[in-house]
Design an enzyme around this catalytic site. Structure first.
Site, PDB file in Angstrom:
ATOM      1  N   HIS A 139       0.980  -1.022   0.008  1.00 28.07           N
ATOM      2  CA  HIS A 139      -0.108  -0.165  -0.069  1.00 28.07           C
ATOM      3  C   HIS A 139       0.975   1.359   0.030  1.00 28.07           C
ATOM      4  O   HIS A 139       1.825   1.328   0.675  1.00 28.07           O
ATOM      5  CB  HIS A 139      -0.902  -0.031   1.374  1.00 28.07           C
ATOM      6  CG  HIS A 139      -1.936  -0.929   1.325  1.00 28.07           C
ATOM      7  ND1 HIS A 139      -2.173  -2.100   1.264  1.00 28.07           N
ATOM      8  CD2 HIS A 139      -3.401  -0.627   1.165  1.00 28.07           C
ATOM      9  CE1 HIS A 139      -2.952  -2.716   1.325  1.00 28.07           C
ATOM     10  NE2 HIS A 139      -3.997  -1.810   1.318  1.00 28.07           N
TER      11      HIS A 139
ATOM     12  N   ASN B  68       8.010  -4.454   3.493  1.00 24.96           N
ATOM     13  CA  ASN B  68       6.628  -3.713   3.774  1.00 24.96           C
ATOM     14  C   ASN B  68       6.263  -3.981   5.315  1.00 24.96           C
ATOM     15  O   ASN B  68       5.655  -3.156   5.571  1.00 24.96           O
ATOM     16  CB  ASN B  68       5.773  -4.523   2.855  1.00 24.96           C
ATOM     17  CG  ASN B  68       4.457  -4.232   2.894  1.00 24.96           C
ATOM     18  OD1 ASN B  68       4.183  -3.043   3.408  1.00 24.96           O
ATOM     19  ND2 ASN B  68       3.384  -5.058   2.291  1.00 24.96           N
TER      20      ASN B  68
END
Length: 239
Positions: free
Chosen positions: A111, A141
């Protein structure tokens, strides 16, 4: 309303929205001015409930993702994750990533506007658009990058006013691609933070590698120098 109904409603709203530019969502940019980026083919502006994206049909990723955070938005965050990734139907099929591109690629769907920032169920569902994703090293991440996202939320929560955040990928000639649609893998990721009240800006700059650790931010001027992008046109942040 159940999670499935929320997702379907959010996705339908995205399809129905004829977003041709950021005039529909200027609230996500300081002084309502989007970053001054070099115009490239297949760039499309997409407005969502809680963020805005300039998407590239060349890389099949965002060019940048813009948000406006503050104490109220952070207090409203914490929605249950939908975890239902989808391809945004506003983008032509030839310009967008597909779910299969990430399968067995060795990269996570990272994201750019974090799901944990989303202030409503609809915004949460929208944050799982693949237009909001880049191929990201899995440990980065969930490790250093997650810490940066959390620190940004904490800062926005204690700030006296709005905090504008711009996040995006940086590609180099060495950048590989994944999947049938050739989704480009960033060499670096950045997250710019601008506090309107203090007029100060700084940026996190991270190599997209599993071994990357959280590091000291760089200055706004250094980010502009490295990317060639004037992220805050009309604003002269304090150094």
């Amino acid at each position: 309303m159940g999670q499935g109904a929320i997702f379907a409603t959010a996705a339908a709203a995205l399809v129905a929205q004829a977003a041709t530019g950021f005039e529909q969502c200027p609230q996500f940019f300081a002084k309502s001015q989007p970053p001054a980026v070099q115009q490239r083919p297949l760039q499309r502006a997409l407005c969502y409930e809680a963020f805005a994206i300039l998407h590239s049909g060349e890389t099949k990723t965002p060019v940048f993702v813009a948000q406006r955070l503050n104490r109220e938005s952070i207090d409203d965050a914490g929605e249950k994750r939908s975890n239902k990734f989808f391809a945004d139907a506003r983008l032509p099929q030839s310009e967008r990533a597909a779910l299969d591109d990430y399968k067995h690629s060795g990269y996570s769907r990272g994201h750019m506007a974090p799901a944990a920032d989303m202030p409503s169920p609809a915004a949460m569902a929208q944050s799982f658009s693949l237009a909001n994703m880049v191929p990201q090293a899995m440990k980065h991440n969930s490790g250093a990058w997650a810490k940066i996202e959390q620190a940004t939320r904490k800062y926005a929560h204690r700030a006296k006013g709005d905090v504008f955040v711009i996040t995006g990928p940086v590609f180099t000639p060495e950048s590989e691609s994944i999947g049938h649609n050739h989704v480009k893998v960033p060499t670096y990721l950045y997250k710019l933070v601008y506090d309107v009240e203090t007029n100060r800006a700084w940026a996190h700059w991270q190599a997209n590698l599993d071994e990357t650790r959280a590091s000291q931010p760089i200055s706004y001027d250094e980010l502009v120098k490295r990317t060639g992008v004037k992220f805050l046109p009309g604003v002269v942040p304090k150094s």
